[in-house]
Design an enzyme around this catalytic site. Structure first.
Site, PDB file in Angstrom:
ATOM      1  CD  GLU A  34       9.527 -22.823 -14.662  1.00 38.68           C
ATOM      2  OE1 GLU A  34       9.262 -23.540 -15.616  1.00 38.68           O
ATOM      3  OE2 GLU A  34       8.883 -21.783 -14.379  1.00 38.68           O
ATOM      4  NE  ARG A 260       8.427  -9.470 -13.651  1.00 32.58           N
ATOM      5  CZ  ARG A 260       8.482 -10.796 -13.470  1.00 32.58           C
ATOM      6  NH1 ARG A 260       7.563 -11.421 -12.780  1.00 32.58           N
ATOM      7  NH2 ARG A 260       9.454 -11.504 -13.971  1.00 32.58           N
ATOM      8  CE  LYS A 270      13.860 -17.681 -15.098  1.00 32.63           C
ATOM      9  NZ  LYS A 270      13.514 -18.910 -14.402  1.00 32.63           N
TER      10      LYS A 270
HETATM   11  P1  ATP Z   1      10.245 -16.171 -16.553  1.00 31.17           P
HETATM   12  O1  ATP Z   1      11.174 -15.129 -17.126  1.00 31.17           O
HETATM   13  O2  ATP Z   1      10.454 -17.551 -17.068  1.00 31.17           O
HETATM   14  O3  ATP Z   1       8.814 -15.735 -16.371  1.00 31.17           O
HETATM   15  P2  ATP Z   1      10.407 -15.849 -13.745  1.00 31.17           P
HETATM   16  O4  ATP Z   1      10.866 -14.449 -13.779  1.00 31.17           O
HETATM   17  O5  ATP Z   1       9.044 -16.193 -13.320  1.00 31.17           O
HETATM   18  O6  ATP Z   1      10.747 -16.443 -15.129  1.00 31.17           O
HETATM   19  P3  ATP Z   1      11.384 -17.695 -11.787  1.00 31.17           P
HETATM   20  O7  ATP Z   1      12.564 -18.580 -11.895  1.00 31.17           O
HETATM   21  O8  ATP Z   1      10.057 -18.305 -11.708  1.00 31.17           O
HETATM   22  O9  ATP Z   1      11.482 -16.691 -12.992  1.00 31.17           O
HETATM   23  O10 ATP Z   1      11.585 -16.632 -10.637  1.00 31.17           O
HETATM   24  C1  ATP Z   1      12.052 -16.923  -9.359  1.00 31.17           C
HETATM   25  C2  ATP Z   1      11.653 -15.824  -8.437  1.00 31.17           C
HETATM   26  O11 ATP Z   1      12.205 -14.586  -8.858  1.00 31.17           O
HETATM   27  C3  ATP Z   1      10.153 -15.652  -8.406  1.00 31.17           C
HETATM   28  O12 ATP Z   1       9.745 -15.546  -7.069  1.00 31.17           O
HETATM   29  C4  ATP Z   1       9.930 -14.377  -9.162  1.00 31.17           C
HETATM   30  O13 ATP Z   1       8.804 -13.702  -8.684  1.00 31.17           O
HETATM   31  C5  ATP Z   1      11.209 -13.597  -8.909  1.00 31.17           C
HETATM   32  N1  ATP Z   1      11.451 -12.671 -10.004  1.00 31.17           N
HETATM   33  C6  ATP Z   1      11.596 -12.961 -11.292  1.00 31.17           C
HETATM   34  N2  ATP Z   1      11.768 -11.847 -12.035  1.00 31.17           N
HETATM   35  C7  ATP Z   1      11.730 -10.806 -11.173  1.00 31.17           C
HETATM   36  C8  ATP Z   1      11.851  -9.377 -11.316  1.00 31.17           C
HETATM   37  N3  ATP Z   1      12.025  -8.799 -12.511  1.00 31.17           N
HETATM   38  N4  ATP Z   1      11.767  -8.626 -10.201  1.00 31.17           N
HETATM   39  C9  ATP Z   1      11.604  -9.198  -9.007  1.00 31.17           C
HETATM   40  N5  ATP Z   1      11.489 -10.517  -8.800  1.00 31.17           N
HETATM   41  C10 ATP Z   1      11.545 -11.330  -9.864  1.00 31.17           C
HETATM   42 MG    MG Z   2       8.205 -18.284 -13.056  1.00 32.18          MG
END
Ligand code: ATP
Ligand code: MG
Length: 547
Positions: A34, A260, A270
């Site tokens: 996003e 994650r 974020k």
């Molecule tokens: P927010 O911090 O806003 O919740 P998000 O982590 O969901 O954001 P996105 O931009 O939606 O961020 O993530 C893009 C991709 O990265 C998604 O497929 C998400 O699952 C993956 N992702 C985000 N954080 C992690 C993490 N800590 N470990 C592994 N994958 C991650």
């Molecule tokens: Mg997200």
């Protein structure tokens, strides 16, 4: 696509199975950020997994911006995401926007209505929540659940045409209000929001919900394996339901979840990171203390180290906390064979070699990288006045302290044995200089009388010393007395130092080992107007032992 060494993992076992059974005849993945912030090390794991998996199977990986929320597009974020993925060494097959699929999503919703599998609900958001039930109690059906297909089609069209206020109606999938999985209790799939979308402008006042939109985005792109994090495991039945019931895609993608990445001594949300930037707690998204890719890059991390880290962390189903020490270990391992060393002293103390001629300077030889003789040697100046590191002198030596102290003799790396004869103080009691003597017979490489010293230290020639600024970083977050992670007030300690003359040629972004100190990078932003500012990437030693 770049070299990755993605270890075998359960995701690849699923893929192997799917390929063997002929469910798919290729592998297509996607990375779906996003664009509402910079990418962090957690995203790097997802990037390595998605792009690395595609590479392993000679498949493809799309970059897809998840922009179904009608928030303003921020080009800064979009640009940073592309820069970071590229820097990590990956190449997307297509760059796509989820908002490009709004027409298909709308058609899919109409299809569900026509099949009697979606209905327009007039309940308020609070009522919907109340009707949803709990983990132990089933939900309650909405009084609007049994509207006719015709009525639902008409109402949904009116929703789209803007006849209703925001929140007045929603479209819900008609699944099962008694399902043990709350996600299946008639989830909302479209809502009314009057907001201008960066891509579609004011064309839409209804927007699809994530759980409805995401499977459709994947299916449209022909994704075979939709890899996401564990919190979506309970949403998988809905993901599968949407694709099956819409029925537009005969060979729908398979969602696979993994845990994650969580890292000690930092934060990975974020929202939290954005607050640190907005509140000026850190110097932007690329502050070297940030766990963002941009921060790690400015800090001096290499893409190789980050990929190696993601690989070592591996892929699991169970959430765990990874020690920051592993990330540090990876960059240390990567840099030890890549960069040259330089003599730098922090907290400098002047040394005067009283028996060395006043006007003489000689060049002495030191190795560029002690792990790699192929990297050769260089010459550094040695003369009567030198600087040593503040940590290499103790007026009253501690036990087992073998460096400089009054009466002790040490080796100056590349040069001579030097003995500290006297400490000269300023009026305020601080050290002005150390008066020392050298033994001309001990020049390194020329042999000496068999005398041994226990300590070897390094030095910088005073006349040619180059002043530099050194930024030593601590962790962004540290535990307080209750074990709660809080901001570390000492996450940045800036000091001044002196370096051997060659370091004045350092270019922004160039990395070095500061001999006996650690790995450093010339800061991309602060090295200008003749200023030499170095970020400590990582120190040399660590208590961390990888398994
Ligand atoms: P927010 O911090 O806003 O919740 P998000 O982590 O969901 O954001 P996105 O931009 O939606 O961020 O993530 C893009 C991709 O990265 C998604 O497929 C998400 O699952 C993956 N992702 C985000 N954080 C992690 C993490 N800590 N470990 C592994 N994958 C991650
Ligand atoms: Mg997200």
């Amino acid at each position: 696509m770049s070299e990755t060494n993605i270890a075998n993992n359960f995701i690849h076992a699923f893929i192997d199975e799917d390929l063997a059974e002929g469910v798919y005849n290729k592998v297509a993945t996607r990375f779906p950020p996003e664009p509402n912030g910079y990418l962090h090390i957690g995203h790097a794991k997802s990037i390595c997994l998605n792009f690395g998996t595609a590479a392993k199977y000679s498949g493809t990986c799309n970059l897809r911006y998840d922009d179904t929320n009608p928030v303003k597009e921020d080009m800064e974020y979009v640009n940073s995401i592309e820069k970071d993925i590229t820097w990590l060494g990956f190449k997307w097959e297509n760059k796509l926007w989820a908002s490009g699929y709004f027409d298909t999503m709308y058609d899919a919703a109409v299809e569900l209505i026509k099949k009697g599998l979606a209905y327009v609900d007039d309940l308020s958001a609070d009522e919907i929540k109340e009707y949803r039930g709990t983990l132990t109690e089933p939900g309650k059906e909405s009084p609007f659940r049994n509207r006719s297909v015709e009525e639902n089609l008409a109402l949904f069209t009116e929703m789209k045409e803007g006849k209703y206020a925001d929140g007045e109606k929603v479209l819900r999938a008609k699944i099962d209000m008694a399902s043990p999985n709350i996600n299946m209790r008639d989830p909302v799939i479209y809502r009314i929001v009057r907001a201008t979308h960066h891509n579609t402008g004011d064309k839409w006042c209804i927007y699809p919900m994530y759980d409805f939109a995401h499977p459709i985005e994947d299916a449209i792109e022909g994704i075979t394996h939709s890899i996401c994090t564990m919190e979506f495991e309970d949403h998988r039945p809905l993901y599968d339901w949407v694709l099956k019931e819409v029925g537009f895609w005969p060979n729908p993608p398979r969602q696979i979840e993994f845990a994650r990445l969580n890292l000690t001594n930092t934060v990975m949300s974020k929202r939290y990171l954005k607050a640190l930037v907005d509140d000026g707690v850190v110097d932007g998204w690329d502050d070297p203390r940030m766990p963002t890719i941009a921060g790690l890059r400015r800090r001096g991390y290499t893409p190789e180290a980050i990929r190696d880290f993601c690989d070592r962390v591996g892929v699991a189903k169970a959430n765990s906390m990874v020690d920051m020490g592993l990330l540090e270990h990876c960059v240390r391992e990567d840099l030890q064979y890549k960069v040259e060393s330089r003599n730098v002293v922090e907290d400098p103390i002047k040394v005067v070699i009283t028996n060395y001629p006043e006007d003489e300077t000689e060049m002495v030889t030191v190795e560029n990288n002690k792990n790699l003789p192929e990297m050769g040697e260089r010459q550094i100046p040695f003369s009567r006045e030198l600087y040593v590191d503040g940590a290499d002198f103790m007026e009253v030596p501690a036990k087992k302290y073998f460096r400089l102290f009054p009466g002790n003799e040490v080796r100056f790396k590349g040069a001579y044995f030097i003995k500290c004869e006297e400490v000269v103080k300023n009026d305020d009691g601080s050290i002005k200089e150390l008066l020392c003597t050298y033994d001309p017979a001990t020049k390194s490489g020329e042999g000496f009388d068999g005398r041994k010293v226990k300590g070897t230290i390094h030095f910088v020639d005073a006349r040619t010393a180059v002043p530099i600024t050194i930024r030593n970083y601590g962790y962004l977050m540290v535990p307080d007395e209750n074990g709660e992670n809080v901001l570390n007030p000492e996450s940045l300690v800036e000091t001044k130092g002196f370096a051997e003359p060659l370091l004045s040629e350092a270019k922004p972004g160039e990395r070095f080992q500061f001999f006996r100190h650690g790995y450093y990078i010339a800061d991309e932003k602060l090295c200008k107007d003749g200023n030499l500012v170095f970020n400590r990437i990582v120190d040399l030693k660590s208590g961390y032992k990888p398994e």
